[in-house]
Design an enzyme around this catalytic site. Sequence first.
Site, PDB file in Angstrom:
ATOM      1  N   ASP A  92       0.844  -1.203   0.000  1.00 24.84           N
ATOM      2  CA  ASP A  92       0.000   0.000   0.000  1.00 24.84           C
ATOM      3  C   ASP A  92       0.879   1.254   0.000  1.00 24.84           C
ATOM      4  O   ASP A  92       0.382   2.376  -0.033  1.00 24.84           O
ATOM      5  CB  ASP A  92      -1.024  -0.006   1.143  1.00 24.84           C
ATOM      6  CG  ASP A  92      -0.378  -0.061   2.508  1.00 24.84           C
ATOM      7  OD1 ASP A  92       0.860  -0.187   2.601  1.00 24.84           O
ATOM      8  OD2 ASP A  92      -1.128   0.006   3.516  1.00 24.84           O
ATOM      9  N   GLU A 109       9.357  -4.460  10.267  1.00 27.38           N
ATOM     10  CA  GLU A 109       9.841  -3.171   9.746  1.00 27.38           C
ATOM     11  C   GLU A 109      10.434  -2.302  10.846  1.00 27.38           C
ATOM     12  O   GLU A 109       9.856  -2.144  11.924  1.00 27.38           O
ATOM     13  CB  GLU A 109       8.678  -2.429   9.066  1.00 27.38           C
ATOM     14  CG  GLU A 109       9.116  -1.080   8.490  1.00 27.38           C
ATOM     15  CD  GLU A 109       8.143  -0.485   7.489  1.00 27.38           C
ATOM     16  OE1 GLU A 109       7.086  -1.086   7.219  1.00 27.38           O
ATOM     17  OE2 GLU A 109       8.443   0.606   6.956  1.00 27.38           O
ATOM     18  N   ASP A 124      -1.143  -6.145  -0.050  1.00 22.97           N
ATOM     19  CA  ASP A 124      -1.457  -5.503   1.224  1.00 22.97           C
ATOM     20  C   ASP A 124      -2.959  -5.318   1.382  1.00 22.97           C
ATOM     21  O   ASP A 124      -3.646  -4.906   0.441  1.00 22.97           O
ATOM     22  CB  ASP A 124      -0.815  -4.100   1.270  1.00 22.97           C
ATOM     23  CG  ASP A 124       0.459  -4.077   2.088  1.00 22.97           C
ATOM     24  OD1 ASP A 124       0.646  -4.948   2.964  1.00 22.97           O
ATOM     25  OD2 ASP A 124       1.287  -3.167   1.845  1.00 22.97           O
TER      26      ASP A 124
HETATM   27  O1  KIV Z   1       3.566  -1.132   1.601  1.00 18.61           O
HETATM   28  C1  KIV Z   1       4.745  -1.498   1.558  1.00 18.61           C
HETATM   29  O2  KIV Z   1       5.510  -1.161   0.654  1.00 18.61           O
HETATM   30  C2  KIV Z   1       5.233  -2.345   2.629  1.00 18.61           C
HETATM   31  C3  KIV Z   1       6.715  -2.551   2.706  1.00 18.61           C
HETATM   32  C4  KIV Z   1       7.305  -1.374   3.393  1.00 18.61           C
HETATM   33  C5  KIV Z   1       7.067  -3.821   3.380  1.00 18.61           C
HETATM   34  O3  KIV Z   1       4.483  -2.807   3.426  1.00 18.61           O
END
Ligand code: KIV
Length: 268
Positions: free
Chosen positions: A49, A186, A88
């Site tokens: 996301d 993260e 996501d």
């Molecule tokens: O949305 C995204 O790019 C992520 C990464 C930071 C793992 O969740």
Amino acid sequence: MNKKARKVSVTTLREMKKSGENIAMLTSYDATFSALLDDAGIDVQLIGDSLGMVIHGQESTVSVTMENMIYHTQIVRHAATRSLVIADMPFMSYATPEQAMINAARLMSEGNAEVVKMEGGEWLAETIALLSSRGIPVCAHIGLLPQSVHKLGGYRVHGRDKASAEQILKDAKVVEAAGAEMMVIELVTRELAAQISKQISIPVIGIGAGADCDGQVLVLHDMLGIGGRYMKMCKDFMQGSSSIKNAIETYVAEVKTGTFPADQHGFD
Ligand code: KIV
């Protein structure tokens, strides 16, 4: 495109963890890059996301919708032949287990995602167990939770104090026990990420979490140096590369050999 290469699945990732082969993951948002990432040997493509920031130009991921995620997942998955495709779940699309099931099913049936990712630890246990029991593979996202940026008051390193480190370790154990297939961790200290990767049997993919995870992920635009933001945890792989494909191949090689992330990309 490497049509002969074996398709990556959640089982492949578990085997890689067991055999000690590092997992190379990047975010991906469109068909052209999806094919390129596949060709360059990326194991996992994440329709993050983060598209709210790098594609839509927003300040956070909070404005991303289910429709945005379904659209980008469809086009990435269409062009991905080898890599595993994870999507996501956007902000507030999994606030309750029932909501999560309906929206995860949409990401899989309409978007063609193979795994769904959700931000959260302990509080997500019931949701992960429900989805998992219905055949939906879940990747949990712990440590810094970008969708909670307004509650957290900004992006900062987590796990530096004892209470926060203990909570993140607990989150990791709870999501594994609930049935998560893998997790992203993260912006946490190197030491904590190493401890979690050792104690947990599912693959742990780090971003800003040091070299001792089972794999690494970065935002595509950031590692190509076009994200417009400097981050200590990231490296610009276009520096010294002859093409975008070459930069991605270098990223894969450095993740596999453990050269990236170096000490300078991590946190104590
Ligand atoms: O949305 C995204 O790019 C992520 C990464 C930071 C793992 O969740």
